[in-house]
Scaffold this active site. Sequence first.
Site, PDB file in Angstrom:
ATOM      1  CD  GLU A 263      -2.857  -1.308   0.338  1.00  0.00           C
ATOM      2  OE1 GLU A 263      -3.145  -0.201  -0.271  1.00  0.00           O
ATOM      3  OE2 GLU A 263      -3.146  -2.175  -0.278  1.00  0.00           O
ATOM      4  CB  CYS A 300      -1.517   6.721   2.639  1.00  0.00           C
ATOM      5  SG  CYS A 300      -2.580   6.040   3.785  1.00  0.00           S
TER       6      CYS A 300
HETATM    7  P1  NAP Z   1       9.317   4.110   3.649  1.00  0.00           P
HETATM    8  O1  NAP Z   1      10.219   4.861   3.631  1.00  0.00           O
HETATM    9  O2  NAP Z   1       9.175   3.337   2.229  1.00  0.00           O
HETATM   10  O3  NAP Z   1       9.436   2.652   4.791  1.00  0.00           O
HETATM   11  C1  NAP Z   1       8.576   1.531   4.897  1.00  0.00           C
HETATM   12  C2  NAP Z   1       9.443   0.547   5.460  1.00  0.00           C
HETATM   13  O4  NAP Z   1      10.153  -0.116   4.172  1.00  0.00           O
HETATM   14  C3  NAP Z   1      10.591   0.809   6.315  1.00  0.00           C
HETATM   15  O5  NAP Z   1      10.585  -0.353   7.333  1.00  0.00           O
HETATM   16  C4  NAP Z   1      11.934   0.872   5.532  1.00  0.00           C
HETATM   17  O6  NAP Z   1      13.063   0.588   6.188  1.00  0.00           O
HETATM   18  C5  NAP Z   1      11.302  -0.280   4.597  1.00  0.00           C
HETATM   19  N1  NAP Z   1      12.179   0.092   3.395  1.00  0.00           N
HETATM   20  C6  NAP Z   1      11.954   1.171   2.418  1.00  0.00           C
HETATM   21  N2  NAP Z   1      12.817   1.334   1.407  1.00  0.00           N
HETATM   22  C7  NAP Z   1      13.406  -0.061   1.480  1.00  0.00           C
HETATM   23  C8  NAP Z   1      14.418  -0.638   0.560  1.00  0.00           C
HETATM   24  N3  NAP Z   1      14.856  -0.268  -0.621  1.00  0.00           N
HETATM   25  N4  NAP Z   1      14.838  -1.760   1.049  1.00  0.00           N
HETATM   26  C9  NAP Z   1      14.536  -2.212   2.247  1.00  0.00           C
HETATM   27  N5  NAP Z   1      13.759  -1.572   3.138  1.00  0.00           N
HETATM   28  C10 NAP Z   1      12.985  -0.676   2.705  1.00  0.00           C
HETATM   29  O7  NAP Z   1       7.864   4.625   3.894  1.00  0.00           O
HETATM   30  P2  NAP Z   1       7.452   5.534   5.158  1.00  0.00           P
HETATM   31  O8  NAP Z   1       8.225   6.678   5.288  1.00  0.00           O
HETATM   32  O9  NAP Z   1       7.622   4.670   6.472  1.00  0.00           O
HETATM   33  O10 NAP Z   1       6.049   5.685   5.186  1.00  0.00           O
HETATM   34  C11 NAP Z   1       5.431   7.113   4.309  1.00  0.00           C
HETATM   35  C12 NAP Z   1       4.880   6.634   3.193  1.00  0.00           C
HETATM   36  O11 NAP Z   1       3.979   5.600   3.375  1.00  0.00           O
HETATM   37  C13 NAP Z   1       3.973   7.971   2.329  1.00  0.00           C
HETATM   38  O12 NAP Z   1       4.416   7.923   1.014  1.00  0.00           O
HETATM   39  C14 NAP Z   1       2.822   7.448   2.721  1.00  0.00           C
HETATM   40  O13 NAP Z   1       1.806   7.905   1.668  1.00  0.00           O
HETATM   41  C15 NAP Z   1       2.695   5.908   2.705  1.00  0.00           C
HETATM   42  N6  NAP Z   1       1.555   5.408   3.259  1.00  0.00           N
HETATM   43  C16 NAP Z   1       0.720   4.718   2.715  1.00  0.00           C
HETATM   44  C17 NAP Z   1      -0.346   3.896   3.318  1.00  0.00           C
HETATM   45  C18 NAP Z   1      -1.422   3.202   2.375  1.00  0.00           C
HETATM   46  O14 NAP Z   1      -1.955   2.456   3.183  1.00  0.00           O
HETATM   47  N7  NAP Z   1      -1.207   3.287   1.258  1.00  0.00           N
HETATM   48  C19 NAP Z   1      -0.467   4.368   4.668  1.00  0.00           C
HETATM   49  C20 NAP Z   1       0.655   4.996   5.179  1.00  0.00           C
HETATM   50  C21 NAP Z   1       1.596   5.702   4.532  1.00  0.00           C
HETATM   51  P3  NAP Z   1      13.806   1.678   7.029  1.00  0.00           P
HETATM   52  O15 NAP Z   1      13.124   1.672   8.474  1.00  0.00           O
HETATM   53  O16 NAP Z   1      15.180   1.177   7.233  1.00  0.00           O
HETATM   54  O17 NAP Z   1      13.629   3.046   6.775  1.00  0.00           O
END
Ligand code: NAP
Length: 499
Positions: A263, A300
């Site tokens: 998501e 989001c």
């Molecule tokens: P994120 O930076 O993508 O992180 C999410 C998780 O994935 C973290 O555990 C992160 O690790 C890991 N991760 C990210 N990139 C990775 C990679 N290349 N390799 C391995 N692990 C990786 O997202 P966020 O900042 O937490 O969340 C914000 C985003 O989420 C916004 O864009 C928001 O719109 C979206 N969101 C979507 C929803 C929905 O339901 N659609 C709900 C809430 C938020 P680390 O801990 O090392 O960073």
Amino acid sequence: MSYTPHGKHLIAGEWVATDETFPSEPAHGAAHAFCIGTTDLVDRACKAAEEAFGTYGTSTRETRAAFLNAIADEIEACGDAITEIGTQETGLPAARLQGERGRTTGQLRLFAEHILQGDYLDRRHDAALPDRAPMPRPDLKMIQRPIGPVAVFGASNFPLAFSTAGGDTAAALAAGCPVVVKGHSAHPGTGEIVAEAIHAAIRTSGMPAGAFSLIQGGNRDVGTALVQHPLIRAVGFTGSLAGGRALFDLCAARPEPIPFFGELGSVNPMFLLPEAASTRGAEIGTGWAGSLTMGAGQFCTNPGVAVVLPGADAFIAAAEAALTDAGAQTMLTDGIADAYRLGVARVADGATELLGTACEGREAKPYLYKISAKDWLATHDLQEEVFGPLGIIVEAESLDQMAGIARAIQGQLTCTLHMDDGDIRAAHTLLPLIERKAGRILVNGFPTGVEVCDAMVHGGPYPASTNFGATSVGTLSIRRFLRPICYQNLPDALLPEAF
Ligand code: NAP
């Protein structure tokens, strides 16, 4: 009651330390050291999850429902400590953490009720037709079964409801799938205390220890090893498009590909139809500003784009006034605040600024931009999510051009129509177009605030999610961790559920 994190990983019932640590980056209060995850721990947790699946995957629905309720009870028992560490780590206000905790325990209990009802099993039975000519039909029974160990990645902006014991974990555990959580580095202490609650519930409910593990991050290898581990059968991910896409590609490239339920982000367009704009423009503009700035715009479902027709002046003026009054807010991490400023610069390159004041450090202030539909459609960059309180007003010249925007937008979690009775024909034109783009369609509301219930769909065509047929919120989300199996001529005594 305060909680001081010990900083360890929970691997199948044992708190394990590793040599290297990373510091948390709290918005306020003291930083703590957390052990950095390793690929060895990923392997241990996945093997323990697979072993646990032997009993957990065949446990009764009553057993799992009691376990989910026990997790909710344990989370509530340390509610104040969760709020304290959660507010320190994320900068979110206490009321928000309390509300999110209620949502988290509520969804655990909802899944408990849901599996007890049993409808999710989708039992289908085609009785044998032994006398059918030319071929007899065998007895065929279909039922949904759990798929095996599931990896869960939570998002920074929902430290409880989309994290350690959040929707993905609740759905997977309800289905009968052990869970391995990759802890989010933005709220490791909140993740740890919630894992303590799950750990306690495992012991009191007599669940196998491998049913749940938490591996703290601090190293991207943890996440990549987890999605590539051969014993993981599916991934539930909430987060950014870039992170989700990277992990989705790894899942697809595995020798045995697995589903990746990501998501991701969304700009959640609102279409303001002419009669509503003329009779209620100011009210909608004020409401939009409230939704846009809620939680510093870090949702989001943040409605980042408002598509209007000429004559929406009252809407624009009210939005501008309300956003001018909104103060600075603390963002979740320094990295997210930096990314917000980069997003603002990206939009400023192509659109006209109506409102904006520079903000520094971890603070975010609202920005408002305006652009013509023609220019917006020509600039792909402007269609991407800016994570924060930034609104773009896209002005279409005609309903046809508004429909052109609805046709051109990417997949969204939500699309909203603001309409009055006189807008019904325009709404009829737009509805079939936005139906193809969004998982949830709203009329005269704002998309922030997602109800956890049976009818909710929180998903949508890519890039809103990587599986447009799935939802990550609500009871339907359990389907992601189930697989239909058809049993042909199985004696009743062998069937996993009674028919
Ligand atoms: P994120 O930076 O993508 O992180 C999410 C998780 O994935 C973290 O555990 C992160 O690790 C890991 N991760 C990210 N990139 C990775 C990679 N290349 N390799 C391995 N692990 C990786 O997202 P966020 O900042 O937490 O969340 C914000 C985003 O989420 C916004 O864009 C928001 O719109 C979206 N969101 C979507 C929803 C929905 O339901 N659609 C709900 C809430 C938020 P680390 O801990 O090392 O960073």
